[in-house]
Design a protein around this motif. Sequence first.
Motif, PDB file in Angstrom:
ATOM      1  N   ARG A 284       0.834  -1.200   0.000  1.00 32.46           N
ATOM      2  CA  ARG A 284       0.000   0.000   0.000  1.00 32.46           C
ATOM      3  C   ARG A 284       0.872   1.255   0.000  1.00 32.46           C
ATOM      4  NH1 ARG A 284       1.015  -0.827   5.130  1.00 32.46           N
ATOM      5  NH2 ARG A 284       0.790   0.956   6.530  1.00 32.46           N
ATOM      6  N   LEU A 285       0.263   2.373  -0.424  1.00 42.15           N
ATOM      7  CA  LEU A 285       1.002   3.639  -0.514  1.00 42.15           C
ATOM      8  C   LEU A 285       1.639   4.025   0.811  1.00 42.15           C
ATOM      9  CD1 LEU A 285      -1.113   6.269  -2.478  1.00 42.15           C
ATOM     10  CD2 LEU A 285       0.979   5.106  -3.197  1.00 42.15           C
ATOM     11  N   GLY A 286       0.875   3.838   1.906  1.00 46.08           N
ATOM     12  CA  GLY A 286       1.348   4.233   3.236  1.00 46.08           C
ATOM     13  C   GLY A 286       2.669   3.565   3.580  1.00 46.08           C
ATOM     14  N   ALA A 287       2.823   2.297   3.185  1.00 46.99           N
ATOM     15  CA  ALA A 287       4.057   1.566   3.503  1.00 46.99           C
ATOM     16  C   ALA A 287       5.226   2.159   2.723  1.00 46.99           C
ATOM     17  CB  ALA A 287       3.880   0.085   3.161  1.00 46.99           C
ATOM     18  N   LEU A 288       4.970   2.568   1.493  1.00 42.37           N
ATOM     19  CA  LEU A 288       6.021   3.165   0.664  1.00 42.37           C
ATOM     20  C   LEU A 288       6.482   4.504   1.258  1.00 42.37           C
ATOM     21  CD1 LEU A 288       7.548   3.085  -2.094  1.00 42.37           C
ATOM     22  CD2 LEU A 288       5.549   4.168  -3.119  1.00 42.37           C
ATOM     23  N   PHE A 289       5.510   5.322   1.643  1.00 40.34           N
ATOM     24  CA  PHE A 289       5.858   6.657   2.159  1.00 40.34           C
ATOM     25  C   PHE A 289       6.456   6.607   3.562  1.00 40.34           C
ATOM     26  CE2 PHE A 289       3.193   7.828  -1.410  1.00 40.34           C
ATOM     27  CZ  PHE A 289       3.923   8.867  -1.949  1.00 40.34           C
ATOM     28  N   ALA A 290       6.177   5.519   4.287  1.00 43.82           N
ATOM     29  CA  ALA A 290       6.715   5.403   5.654  1.00 43.82           C
ATOM     30  C   ALA A 290       8.245   5.409   5.644  1.00 43.82           C
ATOM     31  CB  ALA A 290       6.194   4.114   6.295  1.00 43.82           C
ATOM     32  N   GLU A 291       8.831   5.042   4.513  1.00 46.96           N
ATOM     33  CA  GLU A 291      10.294   4.975   4.422  1.00 46.96           C
ATOM     34  C   GLU A 291      10.955   6.336   4.257  1.00 46.96           C
ATOM     35  OE1 GLU A 291      12.267   2.240   2.021  1.00 46.96           O
ATOM     36  OE2 GLU A 291      10.517   0.968   1.751  1.00 46.96           O
ATOM     37  N   LEU A 292      10.158   7.350   3.963  1.00 45.22           N
ATOM     38  CA  LEU A 292      10.748   8.659   3.631  1.00 45.22           C
ATOM     39  C   LEU A 292      10.985   9.503   4.871  1.00 45.22           C
ATOM     40  CD1 LEU A 292       8.521   9.526   0.561  1.00 45.22           C
ATOM     41  CD2 LEU A 292      10.871   8.696   0.530  1.00 45.22           C
ATOM     42  N   ASP A 293      11.797  10.539   4.723  1.00 42.51           N
ATOM     43  CA  ASP A 293      12.024  11.504   5.796  1.00 42.51           C
ATOM     44  C   ASP A 293      10.911  12.556   5.719  1.00 42.51           C
ATOM     45  OD1 ASP A 293      12.827  13.553   7.427  1.00 42.51           O
ATOM     46  OD2 ASP A 293      14.945  13.433   6.858  1.00 42.51           O
ATOM     47  N   HIS A 294      10.012  12.515   6.706  1.00 42.65           N
ATOM     48  CA  HIS A 294       8.833  13.391   6.660  1.00 42.65           C
ATOM     49  C   HIS A 294       9.150  14.837   7.039  1.00 42.65           C
ATOM     50  CE1 HIS A 294       6.746   9.660   6.031  1.00 42.65           C
ATOM     51  NE2 HIS A 294       5.607  10.307   5.855  1.00 42.65           N
ATOM     52  N   SER A 295      10.423  15.122   7.363  1.00 43.97           N
ATOM     53  CA  SER A 295      10.761  16.519   7.656  1.00 43.97           C
ATOM     54  C   SER A 295      11.294  17.213   6.389  1.00 43.97           C
ATOM     55  CB  SER A 295      11.820  16.584   8.771  1.00 43.97           C
ATOM     56  OG  SER A 295      13.052  16.059   8.296  1.00 43.97           O
ATOM     57  N   LYS A 296      11.410  16.450   5.298  1.00 40.55           N
ATOM     58  CA  LYS A 296      11.961  17.015   4.055  1.00 40.55           C
ATOM     59  C   LYS A 296      10.935  16.956   2.923  1.00 40.55           C
ATOM     60  CE  LYS A 296      16.747  15.949   5.063  1.00 40.55           C
ATOM     61  NZ  LYS A 296      17.709  14.850   5.028  1.00 40.55           N
ATOM     62  N   SER A 297      11.142  17.821   1.947  1.00 37.09           N
ATOM     63  CA  SER A 297      10.186  17.856   0.837  1.00 37.09           C
ATOM     64  C   SER A 297      10.366  16.653  -0.100  1.00 37.09           C
ATOM     65  CB  SER A 297      10.323  19.167   0.072  1.00 37.09           C
ATOM     66  OG  SER A 297      11.677  19.423  -0.164  1.00 37.09           O
ATOM     67  N   VAL A 298       9.340  16.418  -0.894  1.00 33.66           N
ATOM     68  CA  VAL A 298       9.336  15.220  -1.755  1.00 33.66           C
ATOM     69  C   VAL A 298       8.648  15.516  -3.088  1.00 33.66           C
ATOM     70  CG1 VAL A 298       7.153  14.327  -0.785  1.00 33.66           C
ATOM     71  CG2 VAL A 298       8.787  12.725  -1.768  1.00 33.66           C
ATOM     72  N   VAL A 299       9.123  14.841  -4.132  1.00 33.04           N
ATOM     73  CA  VAL A 299       8.417  14.846  -5.420  1.00 33.04           C
ATOM     74  C   VAL A 299       7.953  13.421  -5.688  1.00 33.04           C
ATOM     75  CG1 VAL A 299       8.650  15.051  -7.929  1.00 33.04           C
ATOM     76  CG2 VAL A 299       9.651  16.794  -6.464  1.00 33.04           C
ATOM     77  N   VAL A 300       6.700  13.275  -6.099  1.00 31.93           N
ATOM     78  CA  VAL A 300       6.172  11.960  -6.503  1.00 31.93           C
ATOM     79  C   VAL A 300       5.851  12.034  -7.999  1.00 31.93           C
ATOM     80  CG1 VAL A 300       4.307  10.278  -6.216  1.00 31.93           C
ATOM     81  CG2 VAL A 300       5.235  11.474  -4.229  1.00 31.93           C
ATOM     82  N   ILE A 301       6.245  11.014  -8.722  1.00 35.53           N
ATOM     83  CA  ILE A 301       6.017  10.983 -10.181  1.00 35.53           C
ATOM     84  C   ILE A 301       5.219   9.735 -10.549  1.00 35.53           C
ATOM     85  CG2 ILE A 301       7.163  10.802 -12.446  1.00 35.53           C
ATOM     86  CD1 ILE A 301       9.659  12.061 -11.138  1.00 35.53           C
ATOM     87  N   THR A 302       4.257   9.904 -11.452  1.00 35.33           N
ATOM     88  CA  THR A 302       3.729   8.739 -12.181  1.00 35.33           C
ATOM     89  C   THR A 302       3.802   9.103 -13.659  1.00 35.33           C
ATOM     90  OG1 THR A 302       1.396   9.460 -12.126  1.00 35.33           O
ATOM     91  CG2 THR A 302       2.117   7.985 -10.361  1.00 35.33           C
ATOM     92  N   GLU A 303       4.213   8.178 -14.466  1.00 37.20           N
ATOM     93  CA  GLU A 303       4.271   8.420 -15.914  1.00 37.20           C
ATOM     94  C   GLU A 303       3.744   7.185 -16.624  1.00 37.20           C
ATOM     95  OE1 GLU A 303       8.189   9.089 -17.539  1.00 37.20           O
ATOM     96  OE2 GLU A 303       7.368   9.559 -19.522  1.00 37.20           O
ATOM     97  N   GLY A 304       2.869   7.399 -17.583  1.00 34.31           N
ATOM     98  CA  GLY A 304       2.345   6.268 -18.357  1.00 34.31           C
ATOM     99  C   GLY A 304       1.438   5.381 -17.532  1.00 34.31           C
ATOM    100  N   LEU A 305       0.758   5.935 -16.566  1.00 39.71           N
ATOM    101  CA  LEU A 305      -0.068   5.116 -15.669  1.00 39.71           C
ATOM    102  C   LEU A 305      -1.540   5.523 -15.668  1.00 39.71           C
ATOM    103  CD1 LEU A 305      -0.070   2.923 -13.353  1.00 39.71           C
ATOM    104  CD2 LEU A 305       0.080   4.839 -11.762  1.00 39.71           C
ATOM    105  N   VAL A 306      -1.810   6.818 -15.518  1.00 36.38           N
ATOM    106  CA  VAL A 306      -3.162   7.213 -15.084  1.00 36.38           C
ATOM    107  C   VAL A 306      -4.255   6.983 -16.126  1.00 36.38           C
ATOM    108  CG1 VAL A 306      -2.189   8.849 -13.448  1.00 36.38           C
ATOM    109  CG2 VAL A 306      -2.931   9.683 -15.665  1.00 36.38           C
ATOM    110  N   ASN A 307      -3.926   7.011 -17.423  1.00 35.28           N
ATOM    111  CA  ASN A 307      -4.971   6.811 -18.430  1.00 35.28           C
ATOM    112  C   ASN A 307      -5.323   5.343 -18.666  1.00 35.28           C
ATOM    113  OD1 ASN A 307      -3.781   9.685 -19.422  1.00 35.28           O
ATOM    114  ND2 ASN A 307      -5.946   9.482 -19.939  1.00 35.28           N
ATOM    115  N   TYR A 308      -4.672   4.452 -17.935  1.00 33.97           N
ATOM    116  CA  TYR A 308      -5.065   3.044 -18.051  1.00 33.97           C
ATOM    117  C   TYR A 308      -6.297   2.743 -17.207  1.00 33.97           C
ATOM    118  CZ  TYR A 308      -0.867   1.704 -20.604  1.00 33.97           C
ATOM    119  OH  TYR A 308       0.098   1.571 -21.560  1.00 33.97           O
TER     120      TYR A 308
END
Length: 284
Positions: free
Chosen positions: A151-175
């Motif tokens: 799940r998304l929450g597990a992926l984001f749990a690994e990040l440093d929540h005191s720092k900014s982040v960019v999330v990318i999806t490419e070639g996904l949403v129109n499916y």
Amino acid sequence: MPERVRASSAHISPSAHYTGYVWYRHQLADAAFITGFGRFVHAVLSPVTWAARVGFGLDLEQLLLQRHLQIDARLTAAIEQEGVCQVVEIACGLSPRGRRFTARYPQLRYIEADLPMMAARKRLLLGREGWLGDQHQVRAVDIFATEGKQRLGALFAELDHSKSVVVITEGLVNYFELALIESFWTRLAEQLREFPRAIYLTELYPDLREHPRYRQLRWGVELVGRLTRGNYPLHYRNDQAIVQGFKQCGFSQVTVFDPSRASQALGLAPSRGAGLVRVIEASV
Ligand SMILES: C[S@@+](CC[C@H](N)C(=O)[O-])C[C@H]1O[C@@H](n2cnc3c(N)ncnc32)[C@H](O)[C@@H]1O
């Protein structure tokens, strides 16, 4: 999420081999990213893409490059102008972006994520070349999983929540049908609110019915749908509807880019007509 949706989502993965080969052909990827299947599909489809380009002015590779390079340009701006140092690329497939950006910015932490089988393949590929480490990792994720390790929450749990982040999806949403992908965007926006600054970058093919190449585009998306054994619905009627849609999903600032207007800056040949793809930059 019903198992039917989860299972059908895996059928999309082969398309990553095709785009992976396109990135390589245009000097955006090292040869390590090529797969035999990607090269084969590209060869089989080349008479069709040639006919579409010469016959009715629909240049598939140009469209792919527009989206890829516009996302690169916005990511570069986030890193260089806003000091972003964490990137999560969901549905990474065989994209070389993680490799290119970690080589260029040693301070960047880059997590690539995809469905388990594609993630395993990417991990093997990057590991074989000695490109994995603390800076660059690969994780399994399913954007529709609401529980469990993917799940998304597990992926984001690994990040440093005191720092900014960019999330990318490419070639996904129109499916996916709009309501389904909006449910993902809503859960993504919730995750992003946990960071001091968070930017989401994605490309999107809108339903531009007034566009002079609309009929050809519909033909193209029909083909993509058939090849990936699913649908390829177009989302939102225009830029205004895109902004409204993303705001309803919980994003507060939304900018829509038409890469065809920035061809020169992106290093591409000038566009012959109005653009068919958009890149969205949304923040919470
Ligand atoms: C067309 S490929 C795009 C790959 C890459 N982003 C690119 O542009 O070359 C679509 C990718 O979405 C991934 N994908 C499909 N369903 C997914 C899901 N539910 N969660 C995460 N990734 C998914 C596929 O495995 C595949 O790698």
